[in-house]
Design an enzyme around this catalytic site. Structure first.
Site, PDB file in Angstrom:
ATOM      1  N   GLU A  12     -87.238  49.591   3.360  1.00  0.00           N
ATOM      2  CA  GLU A  12     -87.056  50.657   4.352  1.00  0.00           C
ATOM      3  C   GLU A  12     -87.638  50.375   5.732  1.00  0.00           C
ATOM      4  O   GLU A  12     -88.445  51.171   6.251  1.00  0.00           O
ATOM      5  CB  GLU A  12     -87.610  51.990   3.813  1.00  0.00           C
ATOM      6  CG  GLU A  12     -86.853  52.496   2.615  1.00  0.00           C
ATOM      7  CD  GLU A  12     -87.148  53.972   2.268  1.00  0.00           C
ATOM      8  OE1 GLU A  12     -88.106  54.543   2.820  1.00  0.00           O
ATOM      9  OE2 GLU A  12     -86.393  54.542   1.476  1.00  0.00           O
ATOM     10  N   GLU A  15     -82.688  53.260  -4.465  1.00  0.00           N
ATOM     11  CA  GLU A  15     -83.479  54.484  -4.591  1.00  0.00           C
ATOM     12  C   GLU A  15     -82.543  55.673  -4.468  1.00  0.00           C
ATOM     13  O   GLU A  15     -81.712  55.708  -3.558  1.00  0.00           O
ATOM     14  CB  GLU A  15     -84.568  54.578  -3.501  1.00  0.00           C
ATOM     15  CG  GLU A  15     -85.675  53.544  -3.617  1.00  0.00           C
ATOM     16  CD  GLU A  15     -86.841  53.820  -2.650  1.00  0.00           C
ATOM     17  OE1 GLU A  15     -86.975  54.966  -2.162  1.00  0.00           O
ATOM     18  OE2 GLU A  15     -87.613  52.874  -2.390  1.00  0.00           O
TER      19      GLU A  15
END
Ligand SMILES: *[C@@H]1O[C@H](CO)[C@@H](O)[C@H](O)[C@H]1NC(C)=O
Ligand SMILES: *[C@@H]1O[C@H](CO)[C@@H](O)[C@H](O)[C@H]1NC(C)=O
Ligand SMILES: *[C@@H]1O[C@H](CO)[C@@H](O)[C@H](O)[C@H]1NC(C)=O
Ligand SMILES: *[C@@H]1O[C@H](CO)[C@@H](O)[C@H](O)[C@H]1NC(C)=O
Ligand SMILES: *[C@@H]1O[C@H](CO)[C@@H](O)[C@H](O)[C@H]1NC(C)=O
Ligand SMILES: *[C@@H]1O[C@H](CO)[C@@H](O)[C@H](O)[C@H]1NC(C)=O
Ligand SMILES: *[C@@H]1O[C@H](CO)[C@@H](O)[C@H](O)[C@H]1NC(C)=O
Ligand SMILES: *[C@@H]1O[C@H](CO)[C@@H](O)[C@H](O)[C@H]1NC(C)=O
Ligand SMILES: *[C@@H]1O[C@H](CO)[C@@H](O)[C@H](O)[C@H]1NC(C)=O
Length: 444
Positions: free
Chosen positions: A199, A308
């Site tokens: 991320e 995710e």
């Protein structure tokens, strides 16, 4: 009276259950993240942070001091994930775990408050995974300076990763270490590869060009340091979507097809901006849209895993907040089941030539097993199919476009009693096999 035929049946059943979870390389990825373990997050394990003002691991250790922090974290590392967790993961029909790790497990400078000591636990988890037939991706979740400024990177604050070349160098060294270690033959190909950086949050001071330079160098490091071929590189899409990475090759900017051995990780959350304002029908439509993007044949999008996702949403037909008091809410459980199956189907490939390679839920568990974030609670409470690899345990039919039929009339069954139900998915095949052997001994 125990009959031998019953014993034999039990033995066969336990073997079948065991085989069910064994992954072959062509299976779609169906996995869970070991979130909040080797990189802690306060909301996942509040007990670790109890009595401190900290809300990230940097400040936790800064407040506790190295000795106390090492002791607090060691008891967390040794207890939050144990072998039985991985056994339960396998028994739920899953074949992959993603393990987040912070740079400070490998490279810690004296002025940094973090403590190290995670590495032996990482090695042990990989060994257990290998024994149980789970494959592993190791993910650099926290880089020096922080790549996103969030708690999950270890340090809340400004994104300083790109502001100092030494941060990049240190990250590359950590990737070299992880690659040399886990591509080694002693791990039997259990670790499929590493994810270069979780991320990264781009901004005026962290450009896509800078990130791509890091991906280029990181891929080279992994390819050079790998002691076997097929140790793959995964890159996060930096929230630009998998389609942005069409035909991406980190070692050739002019490539007309994706690099070999490269996968994209995209995170699909309806809990956070900009998708947290969608209504329930819009959420389901958006999931179906992504499904079609990832299922488009030969699109040039590299192999893509949804690394995710969860059941938390900003909006839902029923409160999706984290009710911990055990109140039964049939409507909420019904919605969760639809939302879970919609995503499990959307993020799984249905034919050759698609970029989709599967999904990894965030997370297997949390300290309080928050309903929207704990996979094991979803299985125990019946809104996640008991055996992810067995589509007969799913409730919703699938349309020709690969999305679930959201109009299907499904209602979550009433709950029997207040105790959590143990589903077939929680059965441990090894215990059953043992029972079968005892059974045979008694019958003879
Ligand atoms: C990687 O780092 C760990 C932790 O410092 C160390 O124990 C291990 O030997 C290193 N492995 C390699 C291959 O460098
Ligand atoms: C690798 O295989 C050997 C022999 O089957 C086994 O003893 C060992 O535990 C395995 N290691 C891992 C990490 O799976
Ligand atoms: C860059 O980081 C290193 C340590 O990682 C530190 O010693 C150095 O002072 C930093 N440089 C700047 C300009 O912040
Ligand atoms: C990254 O790769 C480029 C091109 O190979 C090289 O010039 C540069 O020194 C590398 N940077 C780091 C930090 O390794
Ligand atoms: C590694 O990448 C190659 C090429 O993209 C792919 O065929 C293979 O399945 C990947 N390996 C694993 C274990 O995911
Ligand atoms: C989402 O909704 C909130 C309040 O409901 C509002 O303040 C915000 O502007 C909305 N965001 C977007 C991107 O529409
Ligand atoms: C889904 O895709 C369609 C067609 O491209 C588009 O019109 C729609 O806005 C998308 N819906 C969502 C919720 O993303
Ligand atoms: C899949 O699940 C169905 C329904 O629970 C069950 O009848 C079937 O035996 C399972 N298949 C396998 C291969 O275990
Ligand atoms: C859905 O099924 C239930 C019984 O299972 C039935 O009572 C209800 O009328 C059905 N609803 C629709 C819209 O078909």
């Amino acid at each position: 009276m125990l009959s031998e035929s019953f014993c034999s049946w039990l033995l066969l059943f336990s073997l079948a259950l065991y085989t069910l979870g064994q992954s072959t390389s062509n299976d779609p990825i169906r996995g869970v993240n070991l979130g909040g373990w080797l990189v802690t997050e306060q909301w996942i394990t509040p007990a670790v942070y109890q009595g401190t003002y900290a809300n990230d691991e940097w400040h936790l250790c800064n407040q506790l001091g190295p000795k106390q922090c090492a002791s607090t974290l060691r008891s967390h590392w040794s207890s939050f994930y144990v072998r039985d967790d991985l056994v339960a993961i396998r028994s739920a029909g899953l074949n992959r775990i993603r393990i987040p790790i912070g740079y400070w497990a490998v490279d810690l400078l004296p002025y940094e408050p973090y403590v190290s000591g995670q590495y032996p636990y990482l090695i042990r988890a990989v060994q257990w995974a290998g024994e149980l037939g789970l494959s592993v991706i190791i993910d650099l979740h926290g880089a020096p300076g922080s790549q996103n400024g969030q708690d999950n990177s270890g340090l809340i604050g400004p994104v300083l990763f790109p502001s100092n070349a030494s941060n990049v160098d240190r990250s590359l060294n950590v990737l070299r270490n992880l690659t040399e270690e886990f591509s080694s033959l002693v791990y039997n190909n259990t670790v499929i590869g590493v994810e270069l950086l979780n991320e990264p949050r781009l901004s005026a001071t962290f450009s896509m060009d800078q990130l791509k330079r890091f991906y280029t160098n990181g891929s080279a490091v992994v390819h050079d340091a790998s002691t076997r071929s097929g140790f793959n590189v995964t890159i996060h899409d930096a929230f630009w979507g998998p389609q942005y990475w069409t035909n991406y090759n980190p070692s050739n900017a002019a490539a007309s097809q994706p690099a070999q051995g490269l996968a994209i990780d995209t995170h699909q959350y309806y809990a956070f901006a900009p998708l947290n304002n969608l209504t329930a029908p819009q959420i389901l439509q958006s999931i179906c849209n992504i499904s079609q993007l990832l299922k488009a044949p030969h699109s040039g999008i590299p192999p893509t895993v949804v690394g995710e996702w969860s059941l938390e949403t900003g909006n839902s037909p029923v409160a999706s907040s984290s009710d911990q008091n055990g109140n039964d809410n049939q409507a909420r459980r019904t919605w969760f089941r639809l939302l879970a199956e919609a995503q499990m189907r959307a993020y799984s490939p249905t034919a050759e030539g698609q970029s989709s390679i599967g999904w990894i839920f965030w997370a297997w568990k949390t300290e309080y097993d928050i309903d929207t974030w704990s996979y094991r609670r979803g299985v125990a409470d019946g809104w996640i199919p008991s055996i992810a690899s067995n589509y007969s345990t799913y409730a919703f039919p699938v349309l020709a476009n690969g999305c679930v039929d959201t109009t299907y009339n499904y209602t979550a069954p009433r709950k029997v009693g207040s105790a959590g139900m143990v589903s077939a998915g929680m059965l441990d095949s090894r215990l059953l096999a043992l029972a079968a052997l005892v059974c045979i001994a008694v019958a003879m």
